[in-house]
Write an enzyme that holds these catalytic residues in place. Structure first.
Site, PDB file in Angstrom:
ATOM      1  N   ASP A  43       0.854  -1.186   0.000  1.00 27.49           N
ATOM      2  CA  ASP A  43       0.000   0.000   0.000  1.00 27.49           C
ATOM      3  C   ASP A  43       0.893   1.241   0.000  1.00 27.49           C
ATOM      4  OD1 ASP A  43      -2.527   1.384   0.264  1.00 27.49           O
ATOM      5  OD2 ASP A  43      -1.948   1.815   2.323  1.00 27.49           O
ATOM      6  N   THR A  80      -2.761   5.904  -4.386  1.00 25.38           N
ATOM      7  CA  THR A  80      -1.639   6.669  -3.813  1.00 25.38           C
ATOM      8  C   THR A  80      -0.345   6.419  -4.589  1.00 25.38           C
ATOM      9  OG1 THR A  80      -1.371   4.875  -2.219  1.00 25.38           O
ATOM     10  CG2 THR A  80      -2.561   6.803  -1.484  1.00 25.38           C
ATOM     11  N   THR A  81      -0.099   5.156  -4.944  1.00 26.71           N
ATOM     12  CA  THR A  81       1.130   4.826  -5.697  1.00 26.71           C
ATOM     13  C   THR A  81       1.096   5.506  -7.060  1.00 26.71           C
ATOM     14  OG1 THR A  81       1.140   2.693  -4.567  1.00 26.71           O
ATOM     15  CG2 THR A  81       2.598   2.922  -6.454  1.00 26.71           C
ATOM     16  N   ASP A 128      -9.063   0.559   1.368  1.00 26.63           N
ATOM     17  CA  ASP A 128      -8.959   1.122   0.013  1.00 26.63           C
ATOM     18  C   ASP A 128     -10.239   0.866  -0.773  1.00 26.63           C
ATOM     19  OD1 ASP A 128      -6.438   1.928   0.612  1.00 26.63           O
ATOM     20  OD2 ASP A 128      -5.383   0.588  -0.752  1.00 26.63           O
TER      21      ASP A 128
END
Length: 516
Positions: free
Chosen positions: A38, A71-72, A361
């Site tokens: 994550d 997010t990545t 998520d």
């Protein structure tokens, strides 16, 4: 230096992207470990000192707060924008020109995203969105049953098109497998009864929520009481006991069977409540109190004197149960509860923690889809579609900004390239095939399991539009901010200049000696 810091950070999380992304093991000074892929968890746990790198961590945190996923993607797009900017800076293009080009490209990208978005928020779409978010996050085998739990939970707490994800309470318990996870149509709190003599299982329960302690309050000021007779001492103790009894009588008179108290409950009060057949739980967290209120319709009472039957909530079943090594109180069978709990299981603590991150998520993306009603295809399809559109748009812009817009388009292609790289496929071949496929259909994305370009809509790989919108916006703004910095200066950390004596002059440029 700033660009280098951004690139290094992006490279660190890059390998975690996609269904075949790898995990990171983070070890702190105490030897505690976190195993995750994550993005935001990795960046939060990393020990980062560089100021520019910290700005990219903020991008990931914003993405997490706004959508809960992507997010990545946001960080690697920001890293790639900085990398492309470095090449243009080497060609002596001014940073301001670059920033203006990036700003135009980001605005155009949002327009294109609206054009390729699909209007859908039916249950089937929501399950696809949840499964896409959880793919590659340690929940692979159980993603279908978990997706159903998540969609049920989000639809249950949804009110007037808005979803308050805080009303979905996740309880992580190790032991058993992910398949044993369950949704509780009500609230679960990790507390036990105040004392064991209280009833353990109640049906058709009336529930009171008290913010008021059922005990004699300590005086806020220091006070001394002078007693001249032992009888006075006895009377004093009896008076205190009577005050506690009056409080308990007030609770019994309201008709409550179950009490959740945010503060403490006196030992005598616990005994009297147990005798009256009332289940009481003390020191309940404020957030849990709010959820119980949402689920049962109970009102939080701040003064026990005002407690009445109108303030009570109702639940069909309230009971205490031990799961693995945790004692929990279940409040179930509520009528139209606007708060639910999910109990997640995992064979070990680390597995359960990673499952929880994946579920959080998925809750975020399902909530975003319910609220916006718009989705896009996954597998790098929207990035390729927007990159194609931006390259055409760049040709209509004169001046050096055209180069910045073209660089922005190329930077977006880092997403499908990374997906291919992490799946062990050839980046160039995948990119060329995707570009060719997009001549006919903008739903075409990279299926990393088959290693070929596929219609992502048909393959049920769907993401909320908000994830992409926020990722592109945040990445562009972070890159702009870093590119506009031309110097890094150490500050004193205080707005007041240090005028504490002339000896400070010795630190001036040129090493001026102290003045006498």
């Amino acid at each position: 230096m700033n660009i280098m810091a951004g690139k290094v950070l992006a490279e660190t999380v890059r390998t975690t992207l996609g269904p075949k992304g790898m995990d990171k093991m983070l070890v702190d000074g105490m030897g505690d470990i976190v195993v995750t892929n994550d993005g935001v968890t990795i960046l939060k746990e990393m020990d980062i000192e560089h100021p520019a790198a910290k700005m990219l961590v903020e991008v990931a945190k914003t993405q997490e707060d706004e959508v809960g996923d992507g997010t990545t993607t946001a960080v690697i797009i920001a890293g790639e924008l900085l990398k492309k900017a470095e090449d243009l800076l080497d060609q002596e293009i001014h940073p301001t020109t670059l920033v203006m080009g990036y700003r135009k490209a980001a605005a155009k990208a949002q327009e294109m995203l609206n054009q390729i978005a699909i209007d859908a928020s039916d249950r089937e779409t929501l399950q696809m969105v949840a499964m896409t978010a959880m793919t590659g996050k340690g929940t692979e085998k159980a993603r279908e049953p978990l997706a159903e739990l998540i969609v049920d939970a989000v639809l249950q707490v949804e009110e007037d098109g808005e979803v308050d994800a805080d009303q979905i309470n996740i309880h992580r318990i190790q032991g058993a497998t992910v398949h044993d996870s369950q949704i509780v149509n009500g609230v679960v709190i990790d507390k036990s009864r105040a004392i064991n003599s209280m009833p353990k299982d109640l049906t058709d329960a009336s529930i009171a929520l008290l913010k008021y302690p059922i005990e004699v309050k300590d005086l806020e000021t220091d006070a001394k009481i002078k007693l001249t007779d032992p009888a006075q001492m006895q009377a004093f103790i009896e008076q205190e006991e009577q005050m506690v009894k009056d409080m308990v009588d007030k609770v019994v008179a309201s008709g409550a069977d179950v009490i959740f108290c945010q503060k403490g409950i006196d030992d005598l009060a616990q005994h009297l409540l147990a005798k009256a057949g009332i289940l009481a739980v003390k020191r309940v967290r404020k957030s849990d109190m709010e959820r119980i209120g949402k689920a049962t319709g109970a009102q939080v009472v701040t003064n026990i004197e005002e407690l009445s039957a109108d303030d009570l909530g109702h639940a069909g079943h309230v009971y205490e149960k031990k799961i693995f090594d945790e004692v929990l109180i279940f409040v179930e069978e509520c009528e139209e509860p606007k708060a639910v709990s999910i109990i997640l299981r995992g064979s070990t603590r680390h597995v359960a923690e990673e499952v929880e991150r994946a579920v959080e998520d998925a809750i975020g993306v399902v909530s975003a889809t319910v609220e916006d009603g718009q989705v896009v295809a996954g597998g790098g399809a929207p990035e390729i579609a927007i990159a194609r559109g931006l390259k055409d748009y760049a040709d209509t812009i004169s001046g050096r900004e055209q180069l910045a817009i073209a660089a922005f388009a190329e930077a977006l292609e880092v997403v499908p390239k990374t997906l291919a790289e992490n799946a062990g496929l050839d980046q160039i071949d995948a990119l060329v095939d995707l570009r060719a496929a997009h001549e006919e259909n903008f739903y075409m994305g990279l299926d990393v399991f088959k290693g070929e370009v596929t219609n992502m809509k048909d393959a049920q790989v769907i993401e909320p539009k908000r994830v992409k919108k926020q990722a592109i916006q945040s990445a562009a703004e972070a890159a702009e901010m870093i590119l506009r910095i031309d110097d890094m200066i150490a500050s004193t950390g205080s707005s007041e200049p240090d005028m504490g004596g002339m000896e400070g002059m010795g630190g001036m440029p040129g090493g001026m000696p102290p003045m006498m």
